[in-house]
Design an enzyme around this catalytic site. Sequence first.
Site, PDB file in Angstrom:
ATOM      1  N   CYS A 183     -13.556   2.260 -14.917  1.00  0.00           N
ATOM      2  CA  CYS A 183     -14.061   3.612 -14.668  1.00  0.00           C
ATOM      3  C   CYS A 183     -12.863   4.560 -14.581  1.00  0.00           C
ATOM      4  O   CYS A 183     -12.613   5.192 -13.563  1.00  0.00           O
ATOM      5  CB  CYS A 183     -14.874   3.617 -13.377  1.00  0.00           C
ATOM      6  SG  CYS A 183     -15.889   5.080 -13.207  1.00  0.00           S
TER       7      CYS A 183
ATOM      8  N   GLU B   6       0.823  -1.213   0.000  1.00  0.00           N
ATOM      9  CA  GLU B   6       0.000   0.000   0.000  1.00  0.00           C
ATOM     10  C   GLU B   6       0.857   1.263   0.000  1.00  0.00           C
ATOM     11  O   GLU B   6       0.525   2.244  -0.651  1.00  0.00           O
ATOM     12  CB  GLU B   6      -0.943   0.008   1.213  1.00  0.00           C
ATOM     13  CG  GLU B   6      -2.134  -0.923   1.068  1.00  0.00           C
ATOM     14  CD  GLU B   6      -3.044  -0.554  -0.104  1.00  0.00           C
ATOM     15  OE1 GLU B   6      -3.117   0.629  -0.472  1.00  0.00           O
ATOM     16  OE2 GLU B   6      -3.666  -1.466  -0.676  1.00  0.00           O
TER      17      GLU B   6
ATOM     18  N   CYS C 121     -17.694   2.267 -20.012  1.00  0.00           N
ATOM     19  CA  CYS C 121     -18.996   2.034 -19.380  1.00  0.00           C
ATOM     20  C   CYS C 121     -19.683   0.777 -19.934  1.00  0.00           C
ATOM     21  O   CYS C 121     -20.398   0.090 -19.213  1.00  0.00           O
ATOM     22  CB  CYS C 121     -19.903   3.243 -19.565  1.00  0.00           C
ATOM     23  SG  CYS C 121     -19.276   4.699 -18.729  1.00  0.00           S
TER      24      CYS C 121
ATOM     25  N   CYS D 259     -18.831  -2.156 -17.865  1.00  0.00           N
ATOM     26  CA  CYS D 259     -18.885  -1.947 -16.410  1.00  0.00           C
ATOM     27  C   CYS D 259     -19.889  -2.900 -15.753  1.00  0.00           C
ATOM     28  O   CYS D 259     -21.064  -2.940 -16.132  1.00  0.00           O
ATOM     29  CB  CYS D 259     -19.272  -0.503 -16.121  1.00  0.00           C
ATOM     30  SG  CYS D 259     -19.395  -0.170 -14.367  1.00  0.00           S
TER      31      CYS D 259
ATOM     32  N   CYS E  38     -25.505   3.150 -12.029  1.00  0.00           N
ATOM     33  CA  CYS E  38     -24.737   4.379 -12.225  1.00  0.00           C
ATOM     34  C   CYS E  38     -25.614   5.548 -12.669  1.00  0.00           C
ATOM     35  O   CYS E  38     -26.139   5.575 -13.779  1.00  0.00           O
ATOM     36  CB  CYS E  38     -23.635   4.123 -13.247  1.00  0.00           C
ATOM     37  SG  CYS E  38     -22.548   5.528 -13.428  1.00  0.00           S
TER      38      CYS E  38
END
Length: 551
Positions: free
Chosen positions: A276, A120, A283, A286, A292
């Site tokens: 995205c 991370e 899209c 997606c 959405c």
Amino acid sequence: MSRLRSAMHKGKRAGGEVVETALPKRKKSKAAVKQASEFTAVGMHPALPNLILQAHVLEESTDASTPSPYHTFPDPADVVQFRSQLLNWYNKEKRELQWRTLAVTESDINIRTYAVWVSEIMLQQTQVATVKDYYNRWMKRWPTVQDLAAATLEEVNQLWAGLGYYSRGRRLHEGAQKVASELKGQMPQTVDTLLKQLPGVGRYTAAAIGSIAQGLVTGAVDGNVTRVLCRLRAIGADSTSPAVTEALWNLANMLVDPERPGDFNQAMMELGARVCTPKGPLCSQCPVQSHCHSYRKVHVRQEQNSKKLLGKLGRKTSELPDIEDCMNSGTCPLCPSEPWDDELGVQNFPRKPPKKPPRVERTLTCVVTRPGDKDEENFLLIQRPNKGLLAGLWEFPSLLLEEENSEKNQKRALCDEISRILGVHLTESLLQYVGEVVHIFSHIHQTYVVYSVCLKESDTHTHTENTQWLTRSALQEAAVSTGLKKIVKLYDSVDSLKEKNTKDGRRQKDSGIMENKKPQISKKHKLGAANSSGRQLSLNSFFKTVKEECR
Ligand code: SF4
Ligand code: ZN
């Protein structure tokens, strides 16, 4: 793997699990009713409590802290469906990454947490493709938090060199030493303690480590998740504002799957990174398109526009469909303040405040060399302070150019500094101009004005701490910044001219110091342009050994 539940969550949510969310509206109404009846009980005029109650209700409907349902997921069935669609997609599409593998195969919670923590931190501001190799080398060298704690900062900086944002490596090292010495080798095991006890770990990183490595049920909002959520729920106000930040965390905490919180958070990030995307989102591919708002808005707008066009052409049109929208629009802290732009489509979301232009700086720097063993050129390096930009890294003697001070004066000051380090007397006329290198940090547009000077070995005993002479091969391995590597590349790019200069026998000596090692260049030489022979230097030639006249 043991799956712990975070103690931070309070309050009920869809699906029966416990999360921390904003107080629902209905609760406020009950509180208002209770307060009103208390007023009656103490003999207040019966009309007064009603007025107070009405005032409460009125306040509620415009209460900025309770987002309009348009910006949330009010239907629990939608939440369940959303999780399932996202996780099914993730199961099929996820990239196999070393830290993801460790997070599910490593049985020791301390090693698992450490492994995710390292990933991370490396992934902050750095692309996955770049991190992969660094991560593998890091984990091979320091597989546990104790191994990292036993390393020196110099070794950490060395391995981190080239990854940028060097304070990240230093904080990891600092954190590992803290875990080893103060926490008896036990990694913190709540979001709150991860946040408080590990340096360099903020709200997002703590939530990501907790959910991925320890199964804590918490959402995690990074840049990718911000974009996905803003588009899903048409949140168009400044995405860095406190109202939007809180709304996004509440959404993430509400949506996260209690059975697979780590996978859910990684799936949201993966969706933001691969589908995205900031520009040109896919899209049509997606998995959560049906949820959405911005996608729906684009299509309704298209339909409206085409109907308008037909109307202009004289065709009879039916009533235009209403665009589903926020009830509080106008006063809503989450709605965009700027009008919708049809050309941007779903990229109307999210909105960011305008970026501050980077600070412009110029720094004088000098490549100081001397002849070493076997004709190998040695370089003088100075260590930067342990705090601030590029902390602890090695660099060539440098001096920030001050606007009010002329470049000539600054050059003299740099010369004095090198003289002080080496205990010799140098005059600025010995510094040969090489060219300029531009390096962009996140907040600084830095131009290095590069000079060089070649010294005789007898003049090169360093007289201060934190200085060293490095061979070219050692320089390649050292903890140096990308900016320094660019400077070396520029320095090398005049090789062909140097060779020519040598052949012409134009070596000059002055008071035992060999100057003008670099040839005169008629105009400023900028890194990035082809070199004098017209070819672009390859990276392999970056640190190639040069045998030149400096001996
Ligand atoms: Fe993003 Fe498009 Fe999916 Fe909406 S439909 S979440 S805008 S990729
Ligand atoms: Zn709104």
